[in-house]
Design an enzyme around this catalytic site. Structure first.
Site, PDB file in Angstrom:
ATOM      1  N   THR A 110      77.936   5.314  16.818  1.00  0.00           N
ATOM      2  CA  THR A 110      76.816   4.964  16.131  1.00  0.00           C
ATOM      3  C   THR A 110      74.744   4.363  16.602  1.00  0.00           C
ATOM      4  O   THR A 110      74.426   4.255  16.088  1.00  0.00           O
ATOM      5  CB  THR A 110      77.155   3.237  15.218  1.00  0.00           C
ATOM      6  OG1 THR A 110      77.137   2.249  16.842  1.00  0.00           O
ATOM      7  CG2 THR A 110      78.219   3.945  14.401  1.00  0.00           C
TER       8      THR A 110
ATOM      9  N   GLU B 284      77.462   3.716  33.203  1.00  0.00           N
ATOM     10  CA  GLU B 284      77.196   2.878  32.342  1.00  0.00           C
ATOM     11  C   GLU B 284      77.107   1.369  32.110  1.00  0.00           C
ATOM     12  O   GLU B 284      78.351   1.475  32.893  1.00  0.00           O
ATOM     13  CB  GLU B 284      77.670   3.655  30.906  1.00  0.00           C
ATOM     14  CG  GLU B 284      77.786   4.475  30.087  1.00  0.00           C
ATOM     15  CD  GLU B 284      78.735   5.328  29.416  1.00  0.00           C
ATOM     16  OE1 GLU B 284      78.092   6.151  28.832  1.00  0.00           O
ATOM     17  OE2 GLU B 284      79.462   4.576  29.054  1.00  0.00           O
TER      18      GLU B 284
ATOM     19  N   THR C 196      72.722  12.178  27.056  1.00  0.00           N
ATOM     20  CA  THR C 196      73.545  11.211  26.558  1.00  0.00           C
ATOM     21  C   THR C 196      73.179   9.990  26.461  1.00  0.00           C
ATOM     22  O   THR C 196      72.214   9.046  26.536  1.00  0.00           O
ATOM     23  CB  THR C 196      74.859  12.070  25.665  1.00  0.00           C
ATOM     24  OG1 THR C 196      75.251  11.752  27.130  1.00  0.00           O
ATOM     25  CG2 THR C 196      75.743  12.886  25.386  1.00  0.00           C
TER      26      THR C 196
ATOM     27  N   ASN D 282      79.871   1.607  25.010  1.00  0.00           N
ATOM     28  CA  ASN D 282      80.794   2.457  24.947  1.00  0.00           C
ATOM     29  C   ASN D 282      81.170   1.380  23.462  1.00  0.00           C
ATOM     30  O   ASN D 282      81.920   2.427  22.820  1.00  0.00           O
ATOM     31  CB  ASN D 282      81.751   2.290  25.339  1.00  0.00           C
ATOM     32  CG  ASN D 282      81.486   2.914  26.579  1.00  0.00           C
ATOM     33  OD1 ASN D 282      81.780   4.090  26.228  1.00  0.00           O
ATOM     34  ND2 ASN D 282      81.171   3.036  27.773  1.00  0.00           N
TER      35      ASN D 282
ATOM     36  N   THR E 259      84.335  15.718  35.794  1.00  0.00           N
ATOM     37  CA  THR E 259      83.844  14.692  35.435  1.00  0.00           C
ATOM     38  C   THR E 259      82.044  14.954  34.385  1.00  0.00           C
ATOM     39  O   THR E 259      81.594  13.653  34.491  1.00  0.00           O
ATOM     40  CB  THR E 259      84.491  13.364  35.753  1.00  0.00           C
ATOM     41  OG1 THR E 259      83.110  13.823  37.022  1.00  0.00           O
ATOM     42  CG2 THR E 259      85.426  13.062  36.774  1.00  0.00           C
TER      43      THR E 259
ATOM     44  N   LYS F 251      74.067  15.829  34.057  1.00  0.00           N
ATOM     45  CA  LYS F 251      74.531  14.696  33.255  1.00  0.00           C
ATOM     46  C   LYS F 251      75.691  14.192  33.109  1.00  0.00           C
ATOM     47  O   LYS F 251      77.055  14.708  33.629  1.00  0.00           O
ATOM     48  CB  LYS F 251      74.452  15.531  31.877  1.00  0.00           C
ATOM     49  CG  LYS F 251      75.272  15.826  31.307  1.00  0.00           C
ATOM     50  CD  LYS F 251      76.424  15.181  30.689  1.00  0.00           C
ATOM     51  CE  LYS F 251      75.885  14.395  29.787  1.00  0.00           C
ATOM     52  NZ  LYS F 251      77.337  13.467  29.391  1.00  0.00           N
TER      53      LYS F 251
END
Length: 471
Positions: A471, A327, A200, A466, A240, A229
């Site tokens: 979007t 991230e 993702t 985040n 997790t 992932k």
């Protein structure tokens, strides 16, 4: 003095540059799907994959914005095999979690044929319709094998990952499952494409493979491969993320659950990125015995111990890749807590330090603000107001020592020794924090147990990713 608001035109001139700046993503996945240069070293260029397993990655377009990247992964065993899985403990459990858990229980972990995974939509908090969609995914995967019903229902593990609270475009997925089956193969490219299909916000596919042997069959080369992932919403209370591990070693179905649970405890349950436990966490292991040899049937055998060690080490290496792709992360940080009266206490303290926003932002800023580490250590075992008081005797400030362990092999930098602050060489500290890898060592000086957690830093990029995730 009266406050006079700025004219709208002036506000626009002030705000617009800031907005354009946040659009620049330095550590997230490039829009074109290319792997960032700094992450390419973690992507294998080849592999040794277990016999009797086939995989594929297929484009469906689960998210309307995905025009070409694979987002449906299929892992299949050429013969029915043993399997086990561990799942999230989040109370909002995604439909595929419920469907897969019940399937494995109904089958007693035997006769499993495949794992089918979509990315782009989590199928979580989607009610009865979401349950039906997950069941349909498993049933469509089962149809591909053309086997008659054995009266035990489905034989496919279902996983989903992506946005919570949205229904799957189920018809699009069902139409592409036969295509995914037709595309199954055993090459490195097949495995790498499947690993990409479950991503993702990941910036690179996470895939590992290796060989091992067992004491009872030293001449047989066994193989194990796995993909995972995860980049955000990463914190244990089980796995997790999503993960699939396959091996051609012969392992009795009744032993796989305990083997996997033990491996996950020291791997996927010892990582954190942001302290959020997902609704979809699932890690599965499949063993088809295709390589031959004596089946592992006893939990007290040498083979069991050897396989446990192999699986735990393998799962740990997979879990570390998740942290390396946190991230917006710029650092991979090992938190090691030693000399604790209990392993539970050491884990709690390591976990608390690992998810402290103040510790993580200091690491990003290359600031040796070790006081934040000491602070997190000090409150780690405290109870929330209104809850029973925990035993906090494990943390004795006068016995605590904190240090940075450089990744280049140079001497550790002592920050706190037996509760007394050291005279810290700030230039040396900054130099250590320039490295991508860092270890923080906290000695409680109060016992013999220890625990290790792996985490990353918090950057501006984490907020950006985040803030516009949907979007």
């Amino acid at each position: 003095m009266a406050f006079r608001p700025l004219p709208a035109s002036t506000i626009a001139r002030v705000v617009r540059p800031a907005i354009s700046q946040t659009a620049i993503r330095h550590y997230s996945a490039p829009v074109d799907g290319a792997i960032p240069a700094a992450k390419q070293k973690y992507v294998p260029t080849g592999g040794t994959y277990p016999k009797g397993f086939l995989v594929s990655g297929t484009h469906v377009g689960v998210k309307a914005t995905n025009k070409s990247n694979p987002d449906l992964a299929f892992l299949a065993s050429e013969t029915p095999c043993a399997a086990a899985a561990v799942f999230t403990k989040n109370k909002f459990q995604a439909a595929p979690v419920t469907v897969s858990r019940e399937m494995l229980k109904r089958r007693s972990n035997k006769g499993i044929r495949s794992v089918i995974v979509n990315s782009g939509c989590a199928n979580a908090v989607t009610g009865k319709g979401g349950m039906e969609d997950a069941e349909k995914m498993g049933a469509e995967a089962d149809k591909c094998f053309g086997q008659s019903s054995d009266g035990k229902g489905g034989s496919s593990i279902v996983m989903s990952t992506g946005v919570i609270g949205q229904r799957l475009p189920i018809q699009k997925i069902l139409l592409k499952i036969p295509t995914a089956y037709d595309g199954l193969g055993s090459s490195h490219e097949h495995w790498l494409t499947a690993a990409r299909a479950i991503c993702t916000t990941d910036t690179f596919p996470k895939l590992i493979s290796r060989t091992f042997s067992l004491p009872s069959s030293p001449s047989i080369e066994y193989r194990i491969a796995g993909m995972t992932k995860g980049a955000g919403m990463i914190h244990p209370n089980m796995a997790t993320l999503l993960g699939m591990i396959a091996t051609d070693a012969p392992v009795a179905s009744n032993l796989l659950p305990s083997l996997l649970t033990s491996a996950v405890h020291k791997s996927f349950n010892s990582i954190t990125i942001d302290g959020d436990t997902s609704t979809n966490d699932t890690v599965a292991v499949l063993a088809n015995g295709a390589a031959g040899g004596q089946e592992i049937t006893s939990g007290s055998s040498e083979d069991y111990a050897a396989f446990q060690s192999t699986l735990t080490e393998f799962a740990t290496d997979l879990a570390k890749l998740v942290v390396r792709d946190g991230e917006g992360a710029t650092k991979f940080v090992t938190i090691r807590v030693t000399d604790s009266p209990s392993e539970v206490g050491a884990r709690k303290i390591a976990s608390t330090i690992a998810r402290s926003p103040l510790v993580k932002t200091a690491l990003y800023g290359r600031d040796a603000n070790w006081g934040r580490i000491a602070c997190a250590t000090g409150y780690a075992l405290l109870s929330e107001p209104g809850l029973p008081v925990n035993e906090v005797a494990e943390v004795v400030p006068e016995k605590i020592s904190v240090s940075f362990i450089p990744s280049d092999g140079s001497p550790e930098l002592k920050l706190l020794v037996n509760g007394e602050p050291e005279s810290v060489d700030e230039a040396r500290a900054s130099e250590i924090l320039e490295h991508e890898d860092l270890e923080i060592h906290v000695s409680l000086g109060n016992g013999k147990e220890q625990a290790t957690y792996w985490t990353c830093d918090y950057s501006h990029e984490y907020i950006t990713i985040n803030g516009d995730y949907r979007t």
